[in-house]
Design a protein around this motif. Structure first.
Motif, PDB file in Angstrom:
ATOM      1  N   MET A  55       0.827  -1.203   0.000  1.00 40.38           N
ATOM      2  CA  MET A  55       0.000   0.000   0.000  1.00 40.38           C
ATOM      3  C   MET A  55       0.866   1.259   0.000  1.00 40.38           C
ATOM      4  O   MET A  55       0.539   2.254  -0.660  1.00 40.38           O
ATOM      5  N   ASP A  56       1.989   1.210   0.712  1.00 42.02           N
ATOM      6  CA  ASP A  56       2.907   2.344   0.766  1.00 42.02           C
ATOM      7  C   ASP A  56       3.503   2.613  -0.617  1.00 42.02           C
ATOM      8  O   ASP A  56       3.557   3.758  -1.072  1.00 42.02           O
ATOM      9  N   ARG A  58       0.869   4.115  -3.012  1.00 42.30           N
ATOM     10  CA  ARG A  58       0.657   5.556  -2.813  1.00 42.30           C
ATOM     11  C   ARG A  58       1.771   6.350  -3.480  1.00 42.30           C
ATOM     12  O   ARG A  58       1.528   7.395  -4.093  1.00 42.30           O
ATOM     13  N   ARG A  96       1.318   6.350  -7.343  1.00 44.02           N
ATOM     14  CA  ARG A  96       0.226   7.205  -7.818  1.00 44.02           C
ATOM     15  C   ARG A  96       0.688   8.635  -8.020  1.00 44.02           C
ATOM     16  O   ARG A  96       0.098   9.387  -8.782  1.00 44.02           O
ATOM     17  N   GLU A  97       1.733   9.024  -7.316  1.00 38.32           N
ATOM     18  CA  GLU A  97       2.269  10.380  -7.429  1.00 38.32           C
ATOM     19  C   GLU A  97       3.392  10.481  -8.451  1.00 38.32           C
ATOM     20  O   GLU A  97       3.752  11.584  -8.860  1.00 38.32           O
ATOM     21  N   THR A 150       0.241   1.880 -11.829  1.00 33.73           N
ATOM     22  CA  THR A 150      -0.380   1.375 -10.604  1.00 33.73           C
ATOM     23  C   THR A 150      -1.240   0.148 -10.873  1.00 33.73           C
ATOM     24  O   THR A 150      -1.258  -0.789 -10.071  1.00 33.73           O
ATOM     25  N   GLU A 179      -0.286  -3.321  -9.100  1.00 30.28           N
ATOM     26  CA  GLU A 179      -1.262  -3.925  -8.193  1.00 30.28           C
ATOM     27  C   GLU A 179      -1.615  -5.341  -8.633  1.00 30.28           C
ATOM     28  O   GLU A 179      -1.743  -6.246  -7.805  1.00 30.28           O
ATOM     29  N   ASN A 208      -9.306  -2.033   3.109  1.00 35.00           N
ATOM     30  CA  ASN A 208      -8.480  -0.912   2.644  1.00 35.00           C
ATOM     31  C   ASN A 208      -8.713  -0.547   1.181  1.00 35.00           C
ATOM     32  O   ASN A 208      -7.868   0.103   0.572  1.00 35.00           O
ATOM     33  N   LYS A 233      -8.362   3.198   0.229  1.00 35.03           N
ATOM     34  CA  LYS A 233      -7.210   3.955   0.736  1.00 35.03           C
ATOM     35  C   LYS A 233      -6.114   4.072  -0.306  1.00 35.03           C
ATOM     36  O   LYS A 233      -6.058   3.282  -1.230  1.00 35.03           O
TER      37      LYS A 233
END
Length: 205
Positions: free
Chosen positions: A86-87, A90, A93-94, A172, A176, A202, A205
């Motif tokens: 998850m880290d 994130r 995504r940026e 992503t 994933e 989650n 999130k």
């Protein structure tokens, strides 16, 4: 030395490098976004390469602090792997694909440094997976060395994702899918149950 200003510069430059790619960002652009003169910027960082390295070191420090918290708070090895996933998600995504391309193509010394660190992380992954076997969450009938190597090579696949998938999917989406397939392949039935519950809790999130 203005520590507060340097922190602002590092934060802004990191954001710009990630979003636009490293090559596209100039010291002039960074100074302009911060509302400072180029002279002030160069008084704090002599060149773009120096600033980039400091940005990477600071990001690595922050990431390691988060990883330490994940490790201390983990319920089991699967939980730790999912939180790290998850880290990374994130972060991705940026990040622009250009960031990864530029790092390898134009900053090979920096890229090689992190490639060497990846080998250390791979061994740590082997140790974690073996711990997961003892917990009953990871299957005991697979080669941990191969599994850890495959996981570490995910980013190598992502670098060629646009060519392989003809730009049909985002970084992503590909990352994933790879990870979910990976985690289900190494987990026991109990581990899969835990994974499904984690993703259900989650999903936004």
């Amino acid at each position: 030395m203005n520590v507060e200003l340097q922190a602002r510069i590092i934060k802004q430059a990191t954001r710009m490098f990630l979003c636009n790619g490293i090559k596209a960002v100039t010291m002039d652009m960074i100074a302009s976004q911060l509302g400072i003169s180029k002279r002030t910027l160069y008084e704090n960082f002599k060149e773009k390469n120096e600033l980039l390295l400091v940005c990477l070191e600071e990001a690595e420090k922050e990431r390691n602090e988060r990883l330490e918290q994940y490790y201390l708070q983990r319920k089991n090895v699967i939980d730790l792997l999912l939180r790290v996933h998850m880290d990374i998600l994130r972060f991705m995504r940026e990040a622009s694909p250009a960031y990864f391309f530029d790092m390898e193509r134009h900053y090979p010394k920096v890229y090689d440094r992190y490639a060497r660190e990846r080998e250390v992380h791979k061994q740590a992954m082997v140790d974690l997976l073996r711990e997961g076997i003892g917990e009953g969450m990871i299957r005991d009938d697979i080669n941990m060395e191969i599994v850890a190597t495959l996981l570490s090579l995910q980013f190598d696949l992502l670098k060629n994702a646009d060519r392989i998938f003809n730009s049909k999917y985002t970084f992503t989406e590909i990352f994933e899918t790879i990870f979910k397939s990976f985690i289900r392949g190494i987990a026991t039935p109990e581990g899969i149950k835990f994974t499904d519950q984690f993703f259900a809790e989650n999903k936004n999130k």
